[in-house]
Design an enzyme around this catalytic site. Structure first.
Site, PDB file in Angstrom:
ATOM      1  CD  GLN A   7      -2.887  -0.938   2.384  1.00  0.00           C
ATOM      2  OE1 GLN A   7      -3.694  -0.008   2.397  1.00  0.00           O
ATOM      3  NE2 GLN A   7      -2.815  -1.831   3.349  1.00  0.00           N
TER       4      GLN A   7
ATOM      5  CB  CYS B 240       4.220   4.699 -22.356  1.00  0.00           C
ATOM      6  SG  CYS B 240       3.660   4.998 -24.051  1.00  0.00           S
TER       7      CYS B 240
ATOM      8  CG  HIS C  53      -3.033   2.988  -1.887  1.00  0.00           C
ATOM      9  ND1 HIS C  53      -4.406   3.034  -2.055  1.00  0.00           N
ATOM     10  CD2 HIS C  53      -2.819   2.289  -0.755  1.00  0.00           C
ATOM     11  CE1 HIS C  53      -4.987   2.397  -1.052  1.00  0.00           C
ATOM     12  NE2 HIS C  53      -4.052   1.927  -0.259  1.00  0.00           N
TER      13      HIS C  53
ATOM     14  CB  CYS D 107       6.956   6.726 -24.142  1.00  0.00           C
ATOM     15  SG  CYS D 107       7.434   4.995 -24.357  1.00  0.00           S
TER      16      CYS D 107
ATOM     17  CB  CYS E  23       4.442   0.910 -25.481  1.00  0.00           C
ATOM     18  SG  CYS E  23       5.585   1.811 -24.401  1.00  0.00           S
TER      19      CYS E  23
END
Length: 120
Positions: free
Chosen positions: A59, A87, A79, A112, A90
């Site tokens: 968490q 990205c 979380h 990316c 992809c």
């Protein structure tokens, strides 16, 4: 300076100033940037390397499991992670060393390397 009452309706309220409330409630957005994995993080990573821990469900949003060397494909960060960009095309993830300003998927300013699409 305004006084703010806090507590329950039991009559045991404690007075706090608005300055104290503000100072307490403001989180430093860079508070995890210098954090280092603890011995516990390192032990969990070693247990994974030995095949004792198969998968980690966390968490935490501080990125310390990944910083300790725990493999990304063996962890679920429920979380999110303050240091991970993704990205949308992809699905490649980038793990950095600066807090990106929250765990929600929103544009971060990076692109990316594979698709040149804006990272989330």
């Amino acid at each position: 300076m305004k006084i703010i009452k806090s507590g329950s309706d039991t009559g045991k309220d404690k007075d706090k100033t608005d300055t104290e409330i503000t100072a307490f409630s403001k989180m430093d957005p860079e508070c995890f940037d210098d954090a280092k994995p603890s011995i516990t993080h390192e032990i969990i990573t070693e247990l994974h390397k030995r095949g004792i821990v198969k998968y980690l469900i966390s968490q935490n949003v501080d990125g310390l499991h990944l910083r300790s060397g725990f493999p990304r494909n063996a962890i679920a960060e429920l979380h999110g992670n303050l240091y991970t960009e993704k990205c949308g095309t992809c699905k490649k993830e980038y793990f950095g060393d600066r807090d990106l300003g929250g765990v929600g998927l929103k544009p971060t300013g990076g692109n990316c390397k594979e698709t040149n699409v804006r990272l989330l």
